[in-house]
Scaffold this motif. Structure first.
Motif, PDB file in Angstrom:
ATOM      1  N   ARG A  89      19.227 -17.199  11.430  1.00  0.00           N
ATOM      2  CA  ARG A  89      20.659 -16.939  11.503  1.00  0.00           C
ATOM      3  C   ARG A  89      20.852 -15.489  11.924  1.00  0.00           C
ATOM      4  O   ARG A  89      20.782 -14.579  11.099  1.00  0.00           O
ATOM      5  N   PRO A  90      21.092 -15.259  13.222  1.00  0.00           N
ATOM      6  CA  PRO A  90      21.178 -13.900  13.741  1.00  0.00           C
ATOM      7  C   PRO A  90      22.285 -13.075  13.087  1.00  0.00           C
ATOM      8  O   PRO A  90      22.123 -11.876  12.869  1.00  0.00           O
ATOM      9  N   GLY A  91      23.425 -13.688  12.782  1.00  0.00           N
ATOM     10  CA  GLY A  91      24.521 -12.942  12.159  1.00  0.00           C
ATOM     11  C   GLY A  91      24.125 -12.404  10.801  1.00  0.00           C
ATOM     12  O   GLY A  91      24.399 -11.241  10.464  1.00  0.00           O
ATOM     13  N   ILE A 148      32.510  -7.307  10.585  1.00  0.00           N
ATOM     14  CA  ILE A 148      32.342  -8.732  10.295  1.00  0.00           C
ATOM     15  C   ILE A 148      31.231  -9.290  11.180  1.00  0.00           C
ATOM     16  O   ILE A 148      31.212  -9.071  12.387  1.00  0.00           O
ATOM     17  N   PHE A 149      30.304 -10.000  10.530  1.00  0.00           N
ATOM     18  CA  PHE A 149      29.192 -10.643  11.225  1.00  0.00           C
ATOM     19  C   PHE A 149      29.426 -12.135  11.128  1.00  0.00           C
ATOM     20  O   PHE A 149      29.967 -12.632  10.150  1.00  0.00           O
ATOM     21  N   ARG A 150      28.959 -12.870  12.140  1.00  0.00           N
ATOM     22  CA  ARG A 150      29.268 -14.288  12.195  1.00  0.00           C
ATOM     23  C   ARG A 150      28.062 -15.097  12.649  1.00  0.00           C
ATOM     24  O   ARG A 150      27.366 -14.718  13.585  1.00  0.00           O
ATOM     25  N   ASP A 151      27.850 -16.211  11.961  1.00  0.00           N
ATOM     26  CA  ASP A 151      26.888 -17.221  12.395  1.00  0.00           C
ATOM     27  C   ASP A 151      27.673 -18.497  12.607  1.00  0.00           C
ATOM     28  O   ASP A 151      28.527 -18.844  11.802  1.00  0.00           O
ATOM     29  N   VAL A 152      27.377 -19.212  13.686  1.00  0.00           N
ATOM     30  CA  VAL A 152      28.109 -20.442  13.967  1.00  0.00           C
ATOM     31  C   VAL A 152      27.315 -21.682  13.590  1.00  0.00           C
ATOM     32  O   VAL A 152      27.827 -22.778  13.638  1.00  0.00           O
ATOM     33  N   MET A 153      26.042 -21.507  13.188  1.00  0.00           N
ATOM     34  CA  MET A 153      25.248 -22.670  12.811  1.00  0.00           C
ATOM     35  C   MET A 153      25.294 -22.870  11.304  1.00  0.00           C
ATOM     36  O   MET A 153      25.853 -22.077  10.580  1.00  0.00           O
TER      37      MET A 153
END
Length: 173
Positions: free
Chosen positions: A29-31, A17-22
């Motif tokens: 978006r690094p995720g 699972i990859f996640r972006d918080v923005m």
């Protein structure tokens, strides 16, 4: 990360699972970048909602086409879209056609509005920084050998480039 997504991701067998918080509208978006770099041919990229993948419909289509080119499937859990099936591919291509149609309509409407504005004598763009009177004053000041272009520009609170452009436009016009 939302609990419903984690539960759903576990149900469908997500291994990583990859996640972006923005916001999804953010360019960097690094995720997402990490997920796209991690995915290999035969994998399926799963997102909670379509808006988590693309900043716009055009960007979403671009990303999914890139995935398809690399042999990577795509699924959106909320919209129940799965490009690994022929029906999902059809729906996605319809989205793409609608997005292209929408872009063409926007372009046509914009051109029509610009033409109508021009017909009414309106021109777009930023208003000039210097009035015609200020340009005439600047021309007179520049005839003084003791004043430089930079000094005259500073007196009118503009850059030298702005003053040069105004003078050039006046000379041409």
């Amino acid at each position: 990360m939302t609990a419903p997504f984690l539960r759903s991701a576990q149900k469908v067998g997500c291994e990583k699972i990859f996640r972006d918080v923005m916001s999804g509208s953010t360019t960097e978006r690094p995720g997402l970048s990490e997920a796209l770099g991690y995915a290999r041919s035969g994998d399926v990229l799963i997102v909670w909602k379509l808006d988590r993948l693309g900043r716009s419909l055009a960007h979403l289509i671009e990303v999914v086409q890139q995935l398809h080119t690399e042999g990577i499937g795509f699924r959106s859990l909320q919209e129940n879209m799965d490009t690994t099936t022929s029906g999902g591919q059809l729906i996605f291509h319809i989205f793409g056609a609608l997005a292209e149609f929408e872009r063409a309509l926007i372009r046509e409407r914009t051109q029509a509005r610009l033409s109508a504005a021009r017909a009414r004598g309106r021109i777009g763009g930023r208003p000039p920084r210097l009035s015609a009177d200020q340009i005439r004053m600047a021309q007179r000041q520049l005839q003084d050998p003791d004043l430089t272009m930079a000094e005259v520009a500073q007196a009118f609170h503009v850059s030298r480039t702005t003053l040069y452009r105004a003078l050039k436009k006046t000379a041409q016009g």
